[in-house]
Design a protein around this motif. Sequence first.
Motif, short mmCIF file in Angstrom:
data_model
loop_
_atom_site.label_atom_id
_atom_site.label_comp_id
_atom_site.label_asym_id
_atom_site.label_seq_id
_atom_site.Cartn_x
_atom_site.Cartn_y
_atom_site.Cartn_z
N LYS A 2 68.67 32.32 58.75
CA LYS A 2 67.99 31.38 58.10
C LYS A 2 66.56 31.01 58.48
O LYS A 2 65.81 30.33 57.91
CB LYS A 2 68.84 29.91 58.00
N ASP A 3 66.38 31.48 59.80
CA ASP A 3 64.92 31.01 60.38
C ASP A 3 64.16 32.18 59.49
O ASP A 3 62.89 32.14 60.09
CB ASP A 3 65.13 31.06 61.86
N SER A 4 64.23 33.14 58.89
CA SER A 4 63.40 34.05 58.25
C SER A 4 63.52 34.17 56.86
O SER A 4 63.71 35.29 56.50
CB SER A 4 63.92 35.14 58.95
N ASP A 5 64.01 33.03 56.33
CA ASP A 5 64.09 32.96 54.84
C ASP A 5 62.96 32.88 53.95
O ASP A 5 63.09 32.90 52.80
CB ASP A 5 64.91 31.58 54.61
N LEU A 26 57.73 37.29 45.89
CA LEU A 26 57.03 38.73 46.49
C LEU A 26 56.59 37.91 47.86
O LEU A 26 56.48 38.40 48.81
CB LEU A 26 56.14 39.35 45.72
N THR A 27 55.94 36.77 47.68
CA THR A 27 55.12 36.10 48.90
C THR A 27 56.42 35.63 49.77
O THR A 27 56.13 35.71 51.25
CB THR A 27 54.12 34.91 48.47
N VAL A 28 57.14 34.94 49.44
CA VAL A 28 58.34 34.65 50.19
C VAL A 28 59.02 35.98 51.13
O VAL A 28 59.31 35.99 52.09
CB VAL A 28 59.43 34.09 49.39
N LYS A 29 59.00 36.96 50.50
CA LYS A 29 59.52 38.33 50.93
C LYS A 29 58.74 38.63 52.04
O LYS A 29 59.06 39.00 53.18
CB LYS A 29 59.93 39.49 49.86
N ALA A 30 57.42 38.51 51.73
CA ALA A 30 56.25 39.02 52.74
C ALA A 30 56.43 37.96 53.93
O ALA A 30 56.29 38.58 55.03
CB ALA A 30 54.84 39.06 52.15
N TYR A 31 56.59 36.71 53.73
CA TYR A 31 56.61 35.73 54.85
C TYR A 31 57.86 35.89 55.58
O TYR A 31 57.65 35.63 56.71
CB TYR A 31 56.21 34.31 54.13
N SER A 32 59.01 36.18 55.06
CA SER A 32 60.07 36.70 55.72
C SER A 32 59.68 37.61 56.63
O SER A 32 60.57 37.55 57.71
CB SER A 32 61.16 37.02 54.62
N LYS A 33 59.20 38.73 56.13
CA LYS A 33 58.87 40.06 57.14
C LYS A 33 57.93 39.39 58.14
O LYS A 33 58.23 40.09 59.13
CB LYS A 33 58.23 40.94 56.14
N TRP A 34 57.04 38.46 57.83
CA TRP A 34 56.32 38.05 59.24
C TRP A 34 57.25 37.28 60.06
O TRP A 34 57.03 37.29 61.18
CB TRP A 34 55.31 36.95 58.45
N GLN A 35 58.09 36.67 59.34
CA GLN A 35 58.90 35.77 60.44
C GLN A 35 59.77 36.51 61.34
O GLN A 35 60.13 36.36 62.51
CB GLN A 35 59.69 34.77 59.81
N GLU A 36 60.24 37.83 60.84
CA GLU A 36 61.11 38.55 61.37
C GLU A 36 60.26 39.52 62.56
O GLU A 36 60.83 40.07 63.48
CB GLU A 36 61.76 39.66 60.48
N SER A 37 58.93 39.73 62.23
CA SER A 37 58.09 40.47 63.20
C SER A 37 58.09 39.90 64.63
O SER A 37 57.95 38.74 64.66
CB SER A 37 56.71 40.64 62.42
N SER A 80 55.95 29.65 63.17
CA SER A 80 55.58 31.08 62.64
C SER A 80 54.43 30.96 61.91
O SER A 80 53.43 31.97 61.72
CB SER A 80 56.76 31.34 61.66
N LEU A 81 54.08 29.80 61.17
CA LEU A 81 52.68 29.48 60.35
C LEU A 81 51.33 29.33 61.35
O LEU A 81 50.38 30.13 61.15
CB LEU A 81 52.88 28.25 59.57
#
Length: 238
Positions: A214-217, A194-205, A224-225
């Motif tokens: 692959k840059d939003s995995d 769930l945290t990976v999925k949330a972080y992926s959404k952050w990368q895509e935002s 991004s961090l």
Amino acid sequence: MGVYDKMGKVTKATRSRAEEIVDYVASKGYKLTRIWGMGSSGSEHPTGRALDFMITGPGLGMVVGNLIASYLWKNRKRLGVKWVIWDEHIRSTSPGKSGRWEDYRGASKHEDHVHVFFGTGAYVAPPVAGGGGGSAVKVVDLSQLIEAAERDTDRKQGGTTPGAADDVKIVEAALKAEGLLSARYARDGSFGSLTVKAYSKWQESKAGGSYRGKDSDGIPGRKSLERLGKRNGFKVRS
């Protein structure tokens, strides 16, 4: 009925501020039972930036109302408070106002709830207490986070990578503040699915960098961090 069930579709920033107040009240040994948001009467509520923290319920009362009102005012700049109304008094940050409690003669006496109206700015998470009772800049280790993101998904639910849990909690809190991770999973220190999925959404935002493929995995990258840290009060080291 949950504490947020009557809050309606308030802004993400308002929701994050509400969660911070709920957490603060809980840290003092109390439990809020209801918050009113959009749909309540009054001209401010339809904006999605006004909240009524109800202090009616088991173990609640004036003490809790005073706690909430004091916390909101103490953190008014960070939280973007425009004004607080409580127990027939109002305290405002508006130009020309004294900043002191003044009599309030509105239709409601505000004795059973604390009303707050926020500005339009983004939510800023609270700092972490540091040595000597002051505040300290939070620092997360990129390599630890990458390891956790790559391994915690294979662990038992809630399992953590040794040495990484504290860093993961900081990132989880930031993702929660951005409205990407549920409060239920924002404190476990596990960089699970769930945290990976949330972080992926952050990368895509857009704020996270508008990454794709692959840059939003969901595995943290430095840029991004750092973007997440800049918005939520932490720094990144390798």
